[in-house]
Design an enzyme around this catalytic site. Structure first.
Site, mmCIF file in Angstrom:
data_model
loop_
_atom_site.group_PDB
_atom_site.id
_atom_site.type_symbol
_atom_site.label_atom_id
_atom_site.label_comp_id
_atom_site.label_asym_id
_atom_site.label_seq_id
_atom_site.Cartn_x
_atom_site.Cartn_y
_atom_site.Cartn_z
ATOM 1 N N HIS A 69 0.827 -1.199 0.000
ATOM 2 C CA HIS A 69 0.000 0.000 0.000
ATOM 3 C C HIS A 69 0.865 1.254 0.000
ATOM 4 C CE1 HIS A 69 -3.891 -1.839 0.412
ATOM 5 N NE2 HIS A 69 -3.522 -2.519 1.482
ATOM 6 N N CYS A 96 0.396 2.554 -4.894
ATOM 7 C CA CYS A 96 -0.246 3.814 -5.259
ATOM 8 C C CYS A 96 0.612 4.981 -4.789
ATOM 9 C CB CYS A 96 -1.625 3.909 -4.599
ATOM 10 S SG CYS A 96 -2.805 2.706 -5.230
#
Length: 147
Positions: free
Chosen positions: A68, A124
Site C-alpha cells: 500500500h 499507489c
C-alpha cells in the site's frame, strides 16, 4: 495483500535465478511467526539501513516494494503538488506512514558516489517516493532538475 506477497516472491526468485543474488532481506506480512520479518514501520526503515550499510562505489543495490502507498498533506513545502507520498506499513495505525521525505533521508541521502540504487515501487502514489532532485523525461531521454 496476497498479490503483493506473490510479487515479492517472484522478484526474489527472478533475482536469485537470473542474477545469483542471494543476499536479501525480505519482509512480508505472511511471516507472522517472525516479527522481525513483518513489514512494520521500524522493520522497513531498518531494512533501508541494512540495504545501504557498507555500500561502496561499484555496488548495485535493489529495493523492491509491493504494498500500500498513500499520500498526506506536505508539511515542509517541498512538494510541487502539496502532497507527500507515503509507504503504508502493516502497523500504520499505531506507528504511522513512512513519508517520502523519510524514505529519501534514510535510503537515498548520502549514498556513496558510484553506488547504484534501483528502486521498484509497486504501490499507489509512488511517482516521487524517493524525492529525487531530478526526473527522467522519457520522450527526450534526459534528466531534468526539479530544483
Amino acid at each position: 495483500l496476497k498479490g503483493c506477497i506473490n510479487d515479492v516472491h517472484n522478484i526474489k526468485n527472478f533475482l536469485t535465478k537470473n542474477y545469483h543474488i542471494d543476499e536479501m532481506l525480505v519482509l512480508t506480512d505472511d511471516q507472522t511467526s517472525n516479527p522481525s520479518k513483518m513489514p512494520t514501520r521500524k522493520n522497513i526503515l531498518d531494512a533501508f539501513r541494512w540495504l545501504r550499510s557498507n555500500a561502496q562505489a561499484g555496488d548495485s543495490l535493489i529495493f523492491h516494494y509491493s504494498g500500500h502507498g498513500g499520500s498526506v498533506k506536505d508539511t515542509d513545502g517541498d512538494e510541487e503538488d502539496g502532497m507527500d507520498e507515503t509507504l503504508i506499513p502493516v502497523d500504520y495505525l499505531k506507528s504511522g506512514h513512512i513519508v517520502d521525505d523519510e524514505v529519501h533521508d534514510v535510503l537515498v541521502r548520502g549514498l556513496p558516489k558510484g553506488v547504484r540504487l534501483t528502486a521498484i515501487m509497486d504501490c499507489c502514489h509512488s511517482e516521487s517516493m524517493l524525492d529525487l532532485p531530478y526526473i527522467y523525461v522519457s520522450h527526450i531521454g534526459i534528466y531534468s532538475p526539479l530544483y
